[in-house]
Design a protein around this motif. Structure first.
Motif, PDB file in Angstrom:
ATOM      1  N   CYS A 109     -14.689 -63.387 -24.088  1.00 32.81           N
ATOM      2  CA  CYS A 109     -13.237 -63.532 -24.009  1.00 32.81           C
ATOM      3  C   CYS A 109     -12.609 -62.369 -23.251  1.00 32.81           C
ATOM      4  N   ASP A 164      -5.615 -66.659 -24.088  1.00 31.32           N
ATOM      5  CA  ASP A 164      -5.205 -66.937 -22.709  1.00 31.32           C
ATOM      6  C   ASP A 164      -6.222 -67.835 -22.014  1.00 31.32           C
ATOM      7  N   GLU A 165      -7.518 -67.601 -22.273  1.00 30.44           N
ATOM      8  CA  GLU A 165      -8.561 -68.414 -21.655  1.00 30.44           C
ATOM      9  C   GLU A 165      -8.505 -69.848 -22.167  1.00 30.44           C
ATOM     10  N   GLN A 167      -5.858 -71.409 -23.151  1.00 28.59           N
ATOM     11  CA  GLN A 167      -4.697 -72.033 -22.511  1.00 28.59           C
ATOM     12  C   GLN A 167      -4.999 -72.404 -21.065  1.00 28.59           C
ATOM     13  N   GLU A 168      -5.674 -71.508 -20.345  1.00 33.14           N
ATOM     14  CA  GLU A 168      -6.018 -71.798 -18.955  1.00 33.14           C
ATOM     15  C   GLU A 168      -6.998 -72.955 -18.866  1.00 33.14           C
TER      16      GLU A 168
END
Length: 229
Positions: A109, A164-165, A167-168
């Motif tokens: 992550c 964030d990952e 979500q991306e």
């Protein structure tokens, strides 16, 4: 904004029995399964209580469901590969998730651009995920691809840094679904509230029984909408 269709509950009286179905899979319901659930622990969680995502789908749609998801499964490794959970069959619907363990194990992550690109390109048209989903869809099934929910607010877990990952990856999978026939993106973030602790298991990573039900209801609604359409 993602909007769920009206929930179908007419089939709630379905007998939800679970039995071995080969290779560690479980048959939920009776008769030939027409829904296949594959992926990682989010899909499998609460199975011992007959309360997994697959159990909820079976209850609300009246369909027999094969639950083949395995905790710890990835999309980018030999052994424990989500793709190995799939075999062509008379599936009308294939419900799946994947990618969280890849992000957690391959890049911790942290800087994960390379792993994200391997899973799915920025436009969602290339990568291990789109290649696999297109193969499943080409076999004739409607494919429902889940986007991950966010970690609970204030929690520190092994996946907290992945927010964030996640979500991306979800954005890329949504683009993939938009560009691929017979594929629908299903965002678990639309039903799992990071500010509601009751949606999460005690480990703060997996869905609670309530969380699994919310995710299963989302999929059941999409299946019902597909049938109505």
């Amino acid at each position: 904004m993602f909007r769920l269709p009206a929930r179908v509950v007419a089939a709630s009286a379905l007998l939800l029995t679970s039995c071995d179905f080969g290779g560690g899979s479980r048959l939920i319901g009776e008769g030939e399964p027409t829904v296949l659930v594959i992926g990682d622990s989010v899909m499998e969680w609460n199975r011992p209580d007959n309360a997994s995502v697959a159990h909820v789908i079976a209850e609300l749609t009246g369909r027999s469901v094969q639950q083949s998801a395995i905790s710890g499964a990835l999309l980018s490794a030999d052994g424990g590969d989500i793709r190995d959970q799939y075999a062509p069959g008379t599936w009308e619907w294939v419900v799946m998730d994947g990618g969280a363990n890849d992000l957690g194990e391959e890049c911790g992550c942290g800087p994960c651009a390379g792993v994200l690109d391997e899973l799915a390109s920025a436009d969602g048209t290339r990568g291990e995920y789109p290649d696999f989903v297109r193969r499943v869809a080409s076999d004739g099934a409607e494919v429902l691809v889940m986007g991950y929910y966010a970690p609970p607010t204030g929690a520190e877990t092994e996946f907290t840094a992945c927010a964030d990952e996640f979500q991306e990856l979800s954005q890329r999978l949504q683009r993939m679904a938009s560009a691929t026939d017979n594929v629908t993106f299903a965002p678990a973030a639309a039903v799992i509230d990071p500010d509601n602790g009751s949606h999460y298991d005690e480990d703060q990573v997996h869905p609670s029984v309530t969380g699994s039900r919310l995710i299963g209801e989302m999929f059941a609604d999409l299946i019902a909408a597909g049938l109505d359409g």
